[in-house]
Design an enzyme around this catalytic site. Structure first.
Site, short mmCIF file in Angstrom:
data_model
loop_
_atom_site.label_atom_id
_atom_site.label_comp_id
_atom_site.label_asym_id
_atom_site.label_seq_id
_atom_site.Cartn_x
_atom_site.Cartn_y
_atom_site.Cartn_z
N GLU A 1 52.53 11.11 24.59
CA GLU A 1 53.39 10.25 25.40
C GLU A 1 52.62 9.18 26.17
O GLU A 1 53.17 8.12 26.48
CB GLU A 1 54.20 11.10 26.39
CG GLU A 1 55.26 11.98 25.75
CD GLU A 1 54.73 13.35 25.34
OE1 GLU A 1 55.55 14.22 25.01
OE2 GLU A 1 53.49 13.54 25.35
N ALA B 1 60.24 13.41 20.40
CA ALA B 1 61.57 13.00 20.82
C ALA B 1 62.05 11.85 19.95
O ALA B 1 61.27 11.19 19.26
CB ALA B 1 61.54 12.59 22.29
N GLY C 1 57.67 16.03 22.40
CA GLY C 1 58.77 16.95 22.58
C GLY C 1 58.74 18.11 21.62
O GLY C 1 59.28 19.19 21.92
N GLU D 1 56.33 20.52 23.19
CA GLU D 1 56.98 21.06 24.39
C GLU D 1 58.02 22.12 24.01
O GLU D 1 58.18 23.13 24.71
CB GLU D 1 57.62 19.92 25.18
CG GLU D 1 56.57 19.03 25.88
CD GLU D 1 57.18 17.84 26.58
OE1 GLU D 1 57.02 17.73 27.80
OE2 GLU D 1 57.82 17.01 25.89
#
Length: 695
Positions: free
Chosen positions: A127, A65, A104, A107
């Site tokens: 994370e 992210a 991310g 994911e």
């Protein structure tokens, strides 16, 4: 138009291709999210498109992210919503991974209907290192693909998994070769041909694994009892055995809870801090080429520095005064390299090549071809000045001369040479081949390109360099010398060394100050106290009596088997003889002892640390608060989730800190003084975080 710049599309027959191009790491910022959502929705409803291939340009797949967006107003689509769009696409969508797919990025890959990767690709969910948990479906999709136990390992360790292991786990479907576009095209065509099977991850079932959940909770509560995110991560993964939407609600609530914590803010600050410290005034200077490194001194520090240089691909000339000392140094280096092999940090072939690049000698004349010489002898100014004076004779023009001194004046050392512009401090931390911190100490005449070379060396050694000015102890050890006095005062006034250590370990430090002293060697502090005795103010309360008497007994900590603690066959127990020393000193000084609770111990210790950190900032020894924070996070066991001394200070507030100091000053007005900068911040409501914005 901005979205079109980072996400492009093309059609090849029955296959559509989507390319993300958002350098340097294809972070999933708002432009990427919007562009990808638009592209998926377009092709998902376009006649004639039977499969979609997703890939990234540049050196990596989506590496995570865009965490610079954290704390800012959300902009749709957010990652969870975007990945639902990807997964719900009516047309099979396969992604091709290269470089890294982290957080991310992984994911996103798990939301695709199939995944292929090059063998060198690495995936992970890091994370946890930001005080968070996967927040875009990772805790729900990973268990459906790889099971509860593996999902726990991936999420709680934050480790990166190589493609072959990811294939075995079930995270990816196959390993391919070729450029990312070619792989994405081939994978999509294989989907059309029925060769590569696809499925929606959310539709897979997750088998319960109560034992894995219980084991993970027990391990987390033992290893990281203060941290919120690991427990919330486990709870979210446990919810993956139920309906997907229900599990996503658990994950989202947990993610937002963690994001709001001071722990997450501290760990995100630490993450950015490691990168911010490289922003130095000399960043545009041209670093000198370094291939040959000389290391003077084959003791613990010198051997560690030589090991680090060898592991970085550099050639090393190790200098000692006798063959016996040289042999010990070579033996230590060889052992260090063997340990690196055992830890998986290097191959046996790389170790053999490193040993071949080591040239042990017993004279400074062996440094004639060195591009950089690092002196790592004991802390004696006369010895260091003598060595640097001789290096002018033996070293070639342009060679950089560095001292690994922990405290001494780099300007005085530089003055003993005819090339002060080529002299700097390179303060490594022990063990030097493992610890990642390097203080680059800049003298009054150190040339910009020499400073730039110090930072380049740190990068090559995979270390984090922090720029420091010249004073006794530079950044870290100067602050350490100050707040260590508080630990001594607490013990004299009624606390025990064990209570002080336990209070600070409960706060989050890796080790309390007395255990640290034992590990580093109590003789080091003893030598420093003796060196500084002549300059000690008559108004200063001397707190070193207990430590001095421990050292007078020949007890220097771990290396002698006892110090504040007794070390016997792996066990650690308080040294009963130290209690007798403490009691004797209290009687001699007429000290009326009192009780301290753990909160007061932490508050006094941290307030002293913060005050001296502010003075280091005021004096220009550190340029920004973040420089101090990174030094303590990486070199002094400061709890990462608290972000560093000055980040932590902002959570307390300057006004409260001033109030504490003024209260303590009633006992000792010499030691407890409010730094001028701290008082100004208390008056204006200022924060140290605001000072990090300057370059």
């Amino acid at each position: 138009m901005a979205d079109r710049q980072v996400v492009s599309i093309e059609v090849v027959g029955e296959v559509a291709l989507i390319c993300i191009d958002n350098p340097p790491v294809n972070a999933g910022g708002i432009a990427v999210r919007r562009g990808l959502a638009e592209a998926v929705e377009r092709f998902g409803g376009q006649d004639g498109i039977k499969a979609i291939g997703l890939y990234c340009a540049g050196r990596t797949f989506v590496a995570g992210a865009d965490i610079s967006e954290f704390g800012k107003p959300p902009q749709a689509p957010m990652m969870p919503e975007l990945y639902d769009i990807v997964e719900a696409c009516a047309v099979p969508l396969v992604c091709a991974l290269h470089g890294t797919a982290l957080g991310g990025g992984l994911e996103l890959a798990m939301a695709c209907h199939a995944r292929v990767a090059v063998a060198s690709a690495r995936v992970g969910l890091p994370e946890i290192h930001l005080g968070l948990l996967p927040g875009a479906g990772g805790t729900q999709r990973a268990p459906r693909l790889i099971g509860i136990a593996s999902a726990l390992d991936l999420s709680l360790s934050g480790r990166q998994v190589a493609a072959p292991e990811a294939l075995d786990m079930g995270l990816i479907d196959r390993i391919d070769t070729g450029a990312p576009r070619d792989m994405a095209l081939q994978a999509a065509q294989d989907v059309v041909a029925g060769i590569l099977k696809t499925r929606r991850t959310r539709d897979l079932q997750t088998a319960p694994d109560d034992d894995a959940i219980a084991t993970a909770l027990a391990q987390v509560r033992k290893k990281s009892p203060l941290l919120v995110s690991p427990v919330r991560c486990i709870e979210a993964i446990a919810a993956a055995t139920g309906p997907f939407e229900a599990g996503m609600k658990v994950e989202r609530a947990a993610f937002l809870e963690c994001l709001a914590t001071d722990q997450s803010k501290g760990m995100i600050h630490a993450f950015f801090g490691e990168r911010a410290v490289g922003n130095i005034p000399e960043k545009t200077a041209m670093a000198r080429d370094i291939a040959q490194v000389g290391v003077i001194g084959g003791g613990t520090m010198g051997s560690g520095i030589a090991t680090s240089a060898l592991m970085s691909g550099l050639s090393v000339t190790l200098v000692e005064v006798t063959q016996e000392a040289l042999a010990r140094g070579v033996s230590t280096i060889t052992s260090n390299l063997e340990g690196a092999v055992n830890r998986g940090k290097m191959t046996a072939a790389a170790r053999d090549a490193a040993v071949a690049r080591l040239n042990p000698v017993t004279g400074l004349e062996g440094l004639a071809e060195a591009d950089l010489v690092i002196e790592a002898v004991f802390e004696d100014m006369a010895v260091k000045k003598e060595i640097f004076g001789k290096l002018d004779t033996f070293c070639k023009p342009g060679a950089i001369l560095a001292s690994n001194t922990s405290y001494l004046d780099i300007n005085e050392i530089a003055a003993s040479t005819r090339r002060p512009a080529d002299v700097l401090g390179l303060h490594f931390f022990s063990p030097a081949h493992i610890m990642r911190l390097l203080e680059v100490v800049v003298g009054a005449q150190t040339a910009p390109e020499v400073v730039a070379t110090g930072f380049a060396l740190a990068r090559q050694m995979k270390k984090v360099a922090v720029r420091a000015g010249v004073c006794d102890g530079f950044i870290g050890n100067r602050i350490l010398a100050h707040y260590s006095k508080v630990a001594a005062y607490l013990v004299l006034d009624g606390a025990s060394p064990t209570q002080v250590d336990t209070a600070l370990e409960t706060f989050g430090f890796a080790m309390g100050p007395h255990k640290v002293g034992d590990l580093a060697g109590l003789d080091i502090g003893w030598m420093t106290r003796k060196r500084k005795a002549a300059t000690r103010s008559p108004d200063e309360r001397y707190g070193g009596d207990v430590a001095d008497r421990i050292c007078e007994n020949g007890w220097f900590g771990c290396k002698t088997g006892q110090g504040y603690y007794v070390y016997d066959t792996g066990s650690i127990e308080p040294n009963p003889e130290v209690s007798k020393i403490i009691e004797a000193v209290r009687v001699e000084k007429g000290i009326q002892i009192r009780a301290f609770d753990d909160q007061e111990i932490v508050e006094r210790y941290m307030t002293a640390m913060i005050c001296e950190a502010v003075r280091v900032l005021e004096d220009g020894i550190a340029r920004r608060p973040v420089d101090i924070d990174v030094v303590f996070l990486m070199g002094y066991g400061f709890p990462r989730f608290r972000g560093g001394p000055l980040h932590y200070a902002d959570t307390i507030g300057a006004a409260e800190l001033v109030k504490r100091v003024e209260t303590y000053a009633a006992e000792d007005a010499h030691f407890w003084q409010v730094p001028a900068m701290l008082r100004r911040m208390a008056d204006t409501g200022g924060r140290f975080g605001d000072l990090n914005k300057r370059g």
